[in-house]
Design a protein around this motif. Sequence first.
Motif, short mmCIF file in Angstrom:
data_model
loop_
_atom_site.label_atom_id
_atom_site.label_comp_id
_atom_site.label_asym_id
_atom_site.label_seq_id
_atom_site.Cartn_x
_atom_site.Cartn_y
_atom_site.Cartn_z
N ARG A 115 -56.57 0.05 1.01
CA ARG A 115 -56.60 1.61 1.23
C ARG A 115 -57.79 2.24 0.70
NH1 ARG A 115 -54.08 5.76 -1.75
NH2 ARG A 115 -53.30 4.13 -3.26
N LYS A 116 -58.42 3.05 1.14
CA LYS A 116 -59.63 3.72 0.83
C LYS A 116 -59.43 5.10 0.49
CE LYS A 116 -62.72 0.41 3.12
NZ LYS A 116 -63.10 -0.43 2.10
N PRO A 117 -58.90 5.60 -0.62
CA PRO A 117 -58.85 7.06 -0.97
C PRO A 117 -60.11 7.65 -1.11
CG PRO A 117 -58.32 5.62 -2.83
CD PRO A 117 -58.43 4.61 -1.93
N GLN A 118 -60.08 8.99 -1.20
CA GLN A 118 -61.25 9.87 -1.36
C GLN A 118 -62.11 9.25 -2.59
OE1 GLN A 118 -62.70 11.76 1.08
NE2 GLN A 118 -61.13 11.19 2.47
N PRO A 119 -63.23 9.66 -2.98
CA PRO A 119 -64.15 9.39 -4.00
C PRO A 119 -63.47 10.48 -5.24
CG PRO A 119 -65.72 9.76 -2.28
CD PRO A 119 -64.28 10.00 -1.70
N GLY A 120 -62.97 9.66 -6.27
CA GLY A 120 -62.40 10.23 -7.59
C GLY A 120 -60.93 10.35 -7.34
N ALA A 121 -60.21 10.07 -6.14
CA ALA A 121 -58.59 9.84 -6.22
C ALA A 121 -58.26 8.39 -6.78
CB ALA A 121 -58.42 9.95 -4.48
N ARG A 122 -57.29 8.47 -7.49
CA ARG A 122 -56.93 7.23 -8.00
C ARG A 122 -56.01 6.55 -6.93
NH1 ARG A 122 -56.56 6.70 -13.38
NH2 ARG A 122 -57.52 8.55 -14.63
N CYS A 123 -55.81 4.92 -7.31
CA CYS A 123 -55.22 4.19 -6.26
C CYS A 123 -53.74 4.48 -6.33
CB CYS A 123 -55.41 2.76 -6.55
SG CYS A 123 -56.96 2.21 -6.19
#
Length: 84
Positions: free
Chosen positions: A76-84
């Motif tokens: 999964r690739k969240p937005q920059p700065g978002a946590r996994c």
Amino acid sequence: MQTRTRIQRIGVAALLATPVVVGGLAAPAGAASVLNRFERSCYLGCSPWVQVNGAYHPEVGSDCVTKSWNGTTTVRKPQPGARC
């Protein structure tokens, strides 16, 4: 004659220096493009997320990799700065 030689030397020096300057400017941008990579395993329950590739950089995105008991891997690739 001396002026012409000086201009030729300056031109040659500029041609030799250009790749060094361009390479030096491009290197930091390429270095920051490596994604943060977090992994966890899910068997009976899921382990906590662990970063596996060095220091965290919030300005770039992340890869959140989950490995399950049956051998499947989910990324999964969240937005920059978002946590996994």
